[in-house]
Enzyme design. Structure first.
Site, PDB file in Angstrom:
ATOM      1  CG  HIS A 197     -31.817  31.852  15.969  1.00 32.66           C
ATOM      2  ND1 HIS A 197     -32.808  32.068  15.051  1.00 32.66           N
ATOM      3  CD2 HIS A 197     -32.388  32.058  17.178  1.00 32.66           C
ATOM      4  CE1 HIS A 197     -33.936  32.373  15.677  1.00 32.66           C
ATOM      5  NE2 HIS A 197     -33.699  32.371  16.956  1.00 32.66           N
ATOM      6  NE  ARG A 299     -34.357  29.896  27.198  1.00 30.62           N
ATOM      7  CZ  ARG A 299     -33.178  29.283  27.136  1.00 30.62           C
ATOM      8  NH1 ARG A 299     -33.136  27.961  27.006  1.00 30.62           N
ATOM      9  NH2 ARG A 299     -32.056  29.962  27.212  1.00 30.62           N
ATOM     10  NE  ARG A 336     -38.671  32.579  30.411  1.00 30.14           N
ATOM     11  CZ  ARG A 336     -37.766  32.765  29.455  1.00 30.14           C
ATOM     12  NH1 ARG A 336     -36.784  33.633  29.645  1.00 30.14           N
ATOM     13  NH2 ARG A 336     -37.829  32.100  28.323  1.00 30.14           N
ATOM     14  CD  GLU A 424     -36.600  39.017  30.923  1.00 23.89           C
ATOM     15  OE1 GLU A 424     -36.430  38.200  30.003  1.00 23.89           O
ATOM     16  OE2 GLU A 424     -37.716  39.224  31.456  1.00 23.89           O
ATOM     17  CG  ASN A 447     -29.826  36.446  26.166  1.00 23.86           C
ATOM     18  OD1 ASN A 447     -28.732  36.443  26.727  1.00 23.86           O
ATOM     19  ND2 ASN A 447     -30.340  35.358  25.639  1.00 23.86           N
ATOM     20  CG  ASP A 448     -35.166  40.226  26.478  1.00 19.57           C
ATOM     21  OD1 ASP A 448     -35.001  40.597  25.296  1.00 19.57           O
ATOM     22  OD2 ASP A 448     -35.975  39.350  26.798  1.00 19.57           O
ATOM     23  NE  ARG A 458     -31.950  39.342  22.291  1.00 18.71           N
ATOM     24  CZ  ARG A 458     -32.505  38.248  22.767  1.00 18.71           C
ATOM     25  NH1 ARG A 458     -32.549  37.165  22.027  1.00 18.71           N
ATOM     26  NH2 ARG A 458     -33.004  38.220  23.978  1.00 18.71           N
ATOM     27  CB  CYS A 495     -31.113  32.427  33.798  1.00 13.08           C
ATOM     28  SG  CYS A 495     -32.366  33.693  33.512  1.00 13.08           S
TER      29      CYS A 495
END
Length: 563
Positions: A197, A299, A336, A424, A447-448, A458, A495
């Site tokens: 974050h 999102r 998405r 992902e 990210n994933d 993470r 993305c």
């Protein structure tokens, strides 16, 4: 034992760079604990019984949640969404139940709060993956509730009196979201990874940031620090004149980047679509004013984090229409479908009681047992597309097999919309050439993909070197996917947070990625960096990154190539 980002010397610290930029200022060390003196003065006997103690907890937790909500209302984008989620966590019934259980077992109120939070910390840590990110949020909530119970102001980052480099073990969302970039010139944390974050919000605020920096909190307050958010270094012995020259050069470069107006293309004219990641109508309207060619990631689940019941098709269409409408000219929006589950629980969709939600029923998998949920969302997206006239593409998260991709594409095509899937899960990258036989496009969620490829949580600071999108194994999967898109003559975008890294953007384009979607703050730096490099040079950068032994070597090689 191999450790990530080791301390190179007593004067040079290495971490994971997440937001580019150079800053030179004194260190301001942040401590976020409640004072022991206030805790010692606390009178646990002031409550008549455990119901009275629980009522005091409820009042404190509600006040903390209201504080998060007020901050969320004053910001936008990722910061607002993270703070809203924290407000929900502060009011969580499960957490309250854990505190109540501790009180009934005879614990005093402070011990009960700690025991309840500790129980959930253990659960989230055991789940791993995205849920582990919430541990920082939980501990922040505990400190804030504790402060209110003992009569102290909530801890956190205050307003610095002069420009500084903020140094902390970690920063909670409420701290990061309220930072003033005019006073906080850079962030350095010991914990966290590229998708934490802290990193996400720092990127939105364009504050140079280095995370996972071992030994940072041992620095002496007031020490002059030279922070390089591209190299991931923190220097304590920089010559002031040289440091100021580097900062001046960075300021000049940033000014040049801010002047970029698009459209996305390399120096020799190869087009690259620069797109925005959005969460709601306000962030879409803001992004629509940036030099982007549309939205690469909407999102949708972030609109429903506080909803207990599923909205109707018409209500959903109204929400989606607010995002589509600002791009109704010659641009398009990639929507998405619900990525509910794991760290983004949606009450009307997410399954409860999963042992490992990050590897469980999330994303498209929710439709396996509840197909109506997906059908109603697709109906709403199609309705919003018709009402706004905006070109609309739809993609599914967490797709693992060709059969899943084909079934999803059939449903989307039946509504006259373009269908795609997110890459992902590593299997999606390995099967990209077959998936592109049934879908119209693919979008890589780095990210994933990074987390699942490297089997690394993470939020595990000791493994931050593995959750770096510059990992050669991750880049290899991206290259496989991009090449499949090239052979199929279909678009492949990125993305995830990796798209917001200007250097890595050139690498991705060199692999054959056709679009990059990112937070609006990153659009101009990425677009300007691409405009300075020819496509051949981007291909050279891709080759250098793919053949590097590790992320640090890859960054250094690409930086040398691109100047």
């Amino acid at each position: 034992m191999v450790t990530e980002n080791p301390v190179a010397s007593d004067t040079l610290f290495r971490g994971t760079p997440v937001v580019p930029g150079v800053a030179y200022a004194p260190a301001l060390l942040v401590r976020t604990e409640v004072s022991p003196e206030a805790v010692a003065r606390f009178d646990a006997g002031q409550y008549a019984d455990h119901d009275a103690a629980l009522a005091a907890y409820d009042a404190a937790a509600d006040a903390v949640a209201e504080g998060f909500a007020r901050k969320a209302a004053s910001v936008s984008g990722d910061a607002a969404q993270v703070l809203t989620a924290s407000a929900g966590l502060a009011r969580d019934k499960g957490l309250r139940g854990a505190v109540r259980k501790q009180l009934r077992a005879g614990e005093d109120l402070l011990a009960a709060v700690h025991g309840g939070v500790d129980q959930f910390v253990a659960i989230f840590t055991g789940m791993g993956g995205l849920m582990a990110e919430r541990v920082t949020d939980l501990l922040d909530i505990e400190r804030r509730v504790l402060a209110r119970l003992v009569g102290e102001p909530e801890p956190g980052v205050g307003t610095p009196e002069a420009p500084c480099v903020l140094v902390a073990e970690d920063l909670a969302p409420a701290d990061t979201a309220g930072l003033d970039p005019a006073l906080v010139l850079a962030l350095v944390t010991e914990r966290g990874g590229p998708t934490s974050h802290t990193a996400i919000i720092a990127r939105q605020l364009s504050i140079p940031c280095v995370v996972g920096t071992a030994g940072a909190t041992a620095l002496t307050a007031g020490t002059m620090l030279l922070v390089d958010g591209v190299a991931g270094t923190v220097e304590t012995d920089a010559v002031p004149e040289e440091a100021e020259a580097r900062v001046a050069a960075d300021v000049e470069q940033r000014a040049a980047l801010a002047a970029w107006t698009g459209p996305g293309r390399t120096a020799d004219g190869v087009p690259v679509k620069i797109l925005a990641n959005v969460a709601d109508g306000p962030s879409a309207r803001t992004s629509g004013e940036a030099p982007v060619q549309g939205v690469g990631l909407f999102r949708t689940e972030l609109s429903f984090l506080n909803r207990k019941d599923e909205p109707s098709v018409e209500e959903q269409a109204g929400i989606y229409g607010e995002v589509l409408r600002p791009f109704g000219d010659d641009r398009y929006v990639v929507v998405r479908t619900l990525d509910a589950g794991s760290d983004k629980p949606v009450a009307f969709a997410t399954l409860e009681g999963e042992e490992n939600p990050a590897l469980g029923v999330r994303g498209l998998r929710l439709s396996f047992g509840n197909p109506g949920l997906l059908d109603r969302q697709l109906d709403a997206i199609a309705l919003a597309a018709r009402e706004t006239g905006t070109e609309t593409w739809v993609m599914a998260p967490m797709v693992a097999t060709v059969a899943e991709a084909a079934d999803f594409a059939d449903r989307v095509h039946a509504r006259d919309l373009k269908a795609g899937v997110m890459v992902e899960v590593p299997s999606a990258a390995l099967l990209a050439h077959r998936m592109l036989e049934v879908v119209d496009f693919m979008s890589i969620g780095t990210n994933d993909l990074t987390q699942y490829t490297m089997a690394a949580d993470r939020m595990a600071t000791d493994l931050a070197h593995l959750t770096d999108p510059w990992q050669p194994a991750v880049l290899q999967l991206i290259a496989i996917t991009a090449e499949a898109g090239r052979q199929a003559h279909k678009p492949v975008g990125v993305c995830g947070e990796a798209a917001a890294d200007p250097l890595l953007a050139c690498v991705l384009v060199g692999m054959g990625v056709t679009s990059l979607s990112m937070a609006a703050a990153a659009v101009r730096p990425v677009g300007a960096q691409l405009a300075r490099a020819t496509f051949d040079r981007c291909e050279d950068a891709a080759e250098a990154a793919l053949s590097a032994s590790d992320p640090v070597a890859g960054r250094d090689a690409v930086r040398a190539l691109l100047g």
